[in-house]
Design a protein around this motif. Structure first.
Motif, mmCIF file in Angstrom:
data_model
loop_
_atom_site.group_PDB
_atom_site.id
_atom_site.type_symbol
_atom_site.label_atom_id
_atom_site.label_comp_id
_atom_site.label_asym_id
_atom_site.label_seq_id
_atom_site.Cartn_x
_atom_site.Cartn_y
_atom_site.Cartn_z
ATOM 1 N N VAL A 1 -27.654 64.581 59.408
ATOM 2 C CA VAL A 1 -27.222 63.241 59.340
ATOM 3 C C VAL A 1 -27.401 63.020 57.515
ATOM 4 N N HIS B 1 -23.189 58.285 47.583
ATOM 5 C CA HIS B 1 -23.089 59.000 46.395
ATOM 6 C C HIS B 1 -22.298 58.381 45.352
ATOM 7 N N ASN B 2 -21.793 57.328 45.596
ATOM 8 C CA ASN B 2 -21.202 56.245 44.643
ATOM 9 C C ASN B 2 -21.697 54.837 44.916
ATOM 10 N N SER C 1 -28.084 56.591 45.943
ATOM 11 C CA SER C 1 -27.413 57.671 45.801
ATOM 12 C C SER C 1 -27.448 58.258 47.333
ATOM 13 N N GLY C 2 -26.812 59.524 47.435
ATOM 14 C CA GLY C 2 -26.712 60.097 48.633
ATOM 15 C C GLY C 2 -28.034 60.828 49.117
ATOM 16 N N VAL C 3 -27.826 61.103 50.640
ATOM 17 C CA VAL C 3 -29.058 61.802 51.078
ATOM 18 C C VAL C 3 -28.295 62.813 52.255
ATOM 19 N N MET C 4 -28.876 64.002 52.289
ATOM 20 C CA MET C 4 -28.433 64.860 53.386
ATOM 21 C C MET C 4 -29.791 65.496 53.968
ATOM 22 N N VAL C 5 -29.825 65.454 55.401
ATOM 23 C CA VAL C 5 -30.995 65.480 55.907
ATOM 24 C C VAL C 5 -30.750 66.635 57.255
ATOM 25 N N LEU D 1 -32.730 55.877 58.397
ATOM 26 C CA LEU D 1 -32.743 56.198 57.102
ATOM 27 C C LEU D 1 -31.886 55.213 56.249
ATOM 28 N N PHE E 1 -34.240 54.131 53.119
ATOM 29 C CA PHE E 1 -33.837 54.369 51.755
ATOM 30 C C PHE E 1 -33.446 53.291 50.946
ATOM 31 N N LEU F 1 -34.773 56.371 45.722
ATOM 32 C CA LEU F 1 -33.397 56.658 44.961
ATOM 33 C C LEU F 1 -33.468 55.810 43.692
ATOM 34 N N LEU G 1 -35.534 57.871 41.348
ATOM 35 C CA LEU G 1 -34.795 58.868 40.820
ATOM 36 C C LEU G 1 -33.782 58.524 39.740
#
Lengths: 580, 580
Positions: free
Chosen positions: B408, B413-414, B426-430, B556, B560, B568, B571
């Motif tokens: 998920v 990302h933008n 920003s993006g997240v990949m889980v 999520l 986030f 985020l 970072l």
């Protein structure tokens, strides 16, 4: 290299997953004079049984024992020839093996798969360490142990692996009871190969402890200063005092399993570096070595690497970094450190508690990334530069300051062994933008594995087991950028093993001890071990910047790994359901 | 296509970021008879000023107004020629433009950059929508508005964009006060181009509302059934009743900014589809069209697409899906829906509230992934198959059942426009494992954008603004797999616009209204709009499976995105610090 007429030599043989390596080592100083590798003709048998061509079920991994004998016949003589030393000056031989790699044999040690009647029976073969088809059996072992409150479970981080002896034994019983019944002995390959060399069955304390649930009594370890490694220690208690799980526990798994320990495993345990016996005439014929020389007790690849790197004192943590990372360390402290693979008295160095921890995925995560997530232009540029894609990415990544990628990752693509002991976890990447480049994600993954190591080191220390030095061995040593990241993240210097065939060197050192050339492995390590101290040292500014990222890693580690959001387990179940 | 001698035609001109497109449309049925594209000779000016070669600072984006006039001179005559219709039968012309794209002019509408004395001054040029150098000014506008409790802030999701009129105006004042002082008018390109065509200044209610902080009074919208679009409505209140931010607010930003509205923006607002004036002799010369025909009030690309797709009724949500997605919908309900880009009375269809929401990254996330995270072997296989890498990945992804990837993702990302209004996310990949393949991550990103759309639709409905139909326009329509994912995730059928030049068609429809061929845009849409209903319909089983993934996305999203773990933002700050 000066070779003197009175030099003596020891042979170390390292049995890996796809090949075996023999090395000839000078006893006086550990000089590696010659080596040879023999590839197994059947490699790891994972799809079809060579004897019949029959398909194997998913997650199986077998091996044929004659592939191992072939290493003795082929690689040992070649190594001696390469070393250009007289075989007559070889005083001992020792081996290390993958573990738990285990096989059923007759009382004489004949593998059942070598009996004509059983050549077509998959369960008659050796099950390789990475045979993962016994997971349901491991699950039952863990559930039953937890339900019964078995005291030994905590020593193994609360979880027995499907790779280990009891899961594989239970699978054998329940899937092929005839083979189980005919297996007079169920024995680690680490010990079986010694039987081939010395003609007598032995069982080493290391695999019994780490893979066989033999748990030593938890009183103080013996004083290492008074403990000799050259022969079984006369002082009590040692790693041979203790026991396996009870008959009652085994019967609770399956009534027919009650005698598994007593009938198939039990045997006096022998200490590491002990002399298992003398080289038989037959084995002398195979190897070209003198009949009657010392054969050392069997051992395990990661564990022999520790003395090879000179690490035989409490607090010296050796990290063998490859596709996964194995952390081994001895200590005079017994503590229940969360997430250990095991804590075994005398399991690495006689007289001390041997700890083993692990990161399930390290090099294989980087390999996965390089194979699956790096665009064509990078591959072409790496080719143009004449370098590997790994090196190209590392060079690009190294050019950035810490934190410039804006990313933090969790290194659980292959699950998490230490400290969470949860193989159903998976990876996480946080902070990607449409400006994120491949080398930035590559770097974030490297950093994530370094954060994973820092978590393990801090867990040792929090549990009262001090870590005083970090020593690195293994294939990832060649990635200098990665090493520097680890040094910065851990805020510690990194020492580096001085051999690129550490396991075989470590085995040769045990052979020297078994032959009586040294009183114990500590003395052997002092003369023969090889370590370069403080090859990488932390940069204070980078280390400070990494502290901020590590804090983020820890917060995500606990959120995703300790059940605050159990999404990773739910995703795994959805995945399994979708594939079913 | 039958062409009758008494057919009448309207011209729509769509001004994009790099080119302008003219299309000739038959008034009776919307048939698109001919079109032509003209590429701007200077494109988007982002690195050097063409007149001097001087470097621009980071994040600047300018445009030269004569590139727009060239579209009138080049593309319009070519489109008429391609349509093979007599120019004498053209009854009106209308345009749509990127927004906020804005420029300083004299009282006569002459761009300051076209005065000899200012050709070397970057601030004298038009600032393109994607000029992002006014972020500090936007930040001050938002902080000041929040501190003063300005009531209009909530209409814009609590945040005025750096792209919009006030941020760009404040930057102009503070960075080049001389140009600011000489700018008698500060005008949207959408309105400036109409000034070129009709010879009179007009200001449209759409850009004034969405980009200019003109907020209509919040009493009930007028009854659409009684509201004519062909001329400014005589009924009150309409979208022209309301006001800009106060002089006091502007003075709080900078005392010299107090007169920004009164001196440079203020002008009677004109309704969409209204007649701005008649085509001048000069513009007739450029275009080859008859002098005196109707010129419609200026408009915006996304907003004219809505009637082009036949969507003029409350609850019809049009999604223009490209690099980002713009969601436009009219409603008779005024509600403060979280995360809107704006809510503007008469802003899309006269008589109704026009809502605009957005997803900051959609197609550009997929493009980023394809450019940066797909290995060479996929590129080679796509070439072999003669298909794009996007299509190849979509085909591979489509072969898997829902949830089989175990992933998920968060589609930030933008950044995130709706509903979190936070461009620093920003993006997240889980859920990645070492078995995860590129097509699986590609699919997870597509699904994430669909979950983002579902979040927006549910936010509308939760706020009391019903969504009754989803209609898709834009470049992503060509990805049928993606469309099906959206239908399944949203559990709704998707209708699809019946034109691949929706904005130009929508402009032509406004031209027809301005020329009096239809009483209002609703009537024009009924005859000229093009939609294919229910092209994609949800599969119940897949929709159920997606519900489980959407629940994970939402958890999520809130973790986030709503400050539970502000990683985020941290970072991003670490990234900025590392690059500083």
């Amino acid at each position: 290299m000066n070779v003197h007429a009175d030099d003596q030599y020891a042979i170390g043989v390292d049995f890996g997953t796809l090949s075996g390596r023999a090395v000839v080592v000078r006893v006086s100083d550990g000089a590696e004079l010659g080596s040879a590798v023999h590839e197994y003709s059947h490699g790891a048998v994972e799809t079809r049984l060579p004897a019949t061509g029959a398909m194997l079920p998913p997650h199986w991994a077998l091996q044929g024992p004659d592939d191992w004998r072939a290493v003795l016949r082929e690689a040992v003589p070649k190594a001696v020839a390469a070393a250009q030393v007289p075989a007559s000056k070889v005083i001992g031989i020792a081996t290390d093996f993958t573990a738990c790699t285990i096989l059923p044999t007759t009382t004489e040690g004949t593998p059942l798969c070598e009996l004509d009647e059983f050549v077509g029976r998959p369960h008659a073969y050796a099950k390789l360490w990475k045979h993962h088809a016994a997971q349901p059996h491991a699950d039952r072992i863990n559930a039953t142990a937890e339900a019964r409150g078995e005291p030994w479970l905590a020593r193994y981080g609360g979880r027995i692996s499907s790779e280990w002896q009891f899961a594989k034994g239970l699978q054998l019983l329940e899937e092929d009871p005839e083979i189980y019944a005919r297996a007079d002995r169920f024995i680690e390959a680490a010990d079986w190969i010694i039987w081939q060399l010395a003609g007598v069955e032995t069982r080493n304390v290391c695999t019994a402890g780490y893979k066989g649930i033999f748990t030593a009594a938890s009183s103080e370890a013996t004083d290492p200063a008074h403990d000799g490694g050259g022969s079984p220690s006369a002082e009590a208690p040692t790693g041979t005092d203790g026991d396996y799980p009870s008959r009652e526990f085994l019967a609770a798994l399956n009534p027919d399993f009650a005698g598994f320990v007593d009938d198939k495993l039990r045997h006096p345990l022998a200490p590491l570096g002990g002399r298992a016996g003398n080289l038989t005439a037959q084995a002398a014929g195979w190897t070209g070595l003198p009949e009657g020389i010392a054969v050392a007790v069997g051992n395990v690849d990661a564990h022999v690497t520790s003395p090879a790197a000179g690490a035989v004192n409490p607090g010296q943590l050796v990290m063998i970094m490859g596709t996964s990372t194995c952390h081994v360390m001895v200590s005079d402290q017994l503590s229940e450190v969360p997430g250990m693979c095991g804590v075994v008295r005398d399991g690495i160095v006689p007289g001390l508690w041997g700890y083993e921890a692990g990161q399930s995925g390290v090099g294989d995560i980087f390999a996965w990334f390089v194979d699956n997530s790096v665009p064509r232009s990078y591959a072409e540029e790496a080719e143009r530069l004449g370098m590997s894609l790994h090196d190209h990415l590392a060079d690009l990544a190294a050019a950035q300051p810490v934190g410039a990628h804006g990313l933090v990752a969790l290194d659980w693509h292959n699950g998490n062994r230490s400290v969470l002991v949860d193989h159903d976890l998976s990876g996480v990447m946080v902070g990607q933008t449409i400006a994120t480049r491949a080398e930035e994600q590559y770097r974030a993954l490297i950093e994530a594995t370094a954060f994973g190591t820092r978590t393990i080191v801090e867990t040792f220390e929090t549990a009262g087991v001090p870590v005083t030095e970090l020593i690195v061995a293994g294939g990832l040593l060649k990635n200098a950028f990665l090493m520097q990241v680890y040094s910065d993240v851990l805020r510690r210097p990194l020492s580096v093993i001085g051999s690129d065939q550490g396991p075989a060197l470590g085995s040769a050192m045990h052979a020297a001890v078994a032959a009586g050339a040294y009183p114990d492995i500590r003395a052997a390590a002092a003369s023969m071990g090889k370590v370069n101290r403080d090859v990488y040292t932390p940069d204070a500014e980078r280390a400070d910047a990494y502290d901020a990222l590590y804090a983020e890693y820890t917060a995500l580690h606990d959120y995703f790994g300790r059940g605050i959001n159990d999404v990773l387990h739910r995703l795994r179940r959805l995945r399994a359901k979708a594939h079913s």
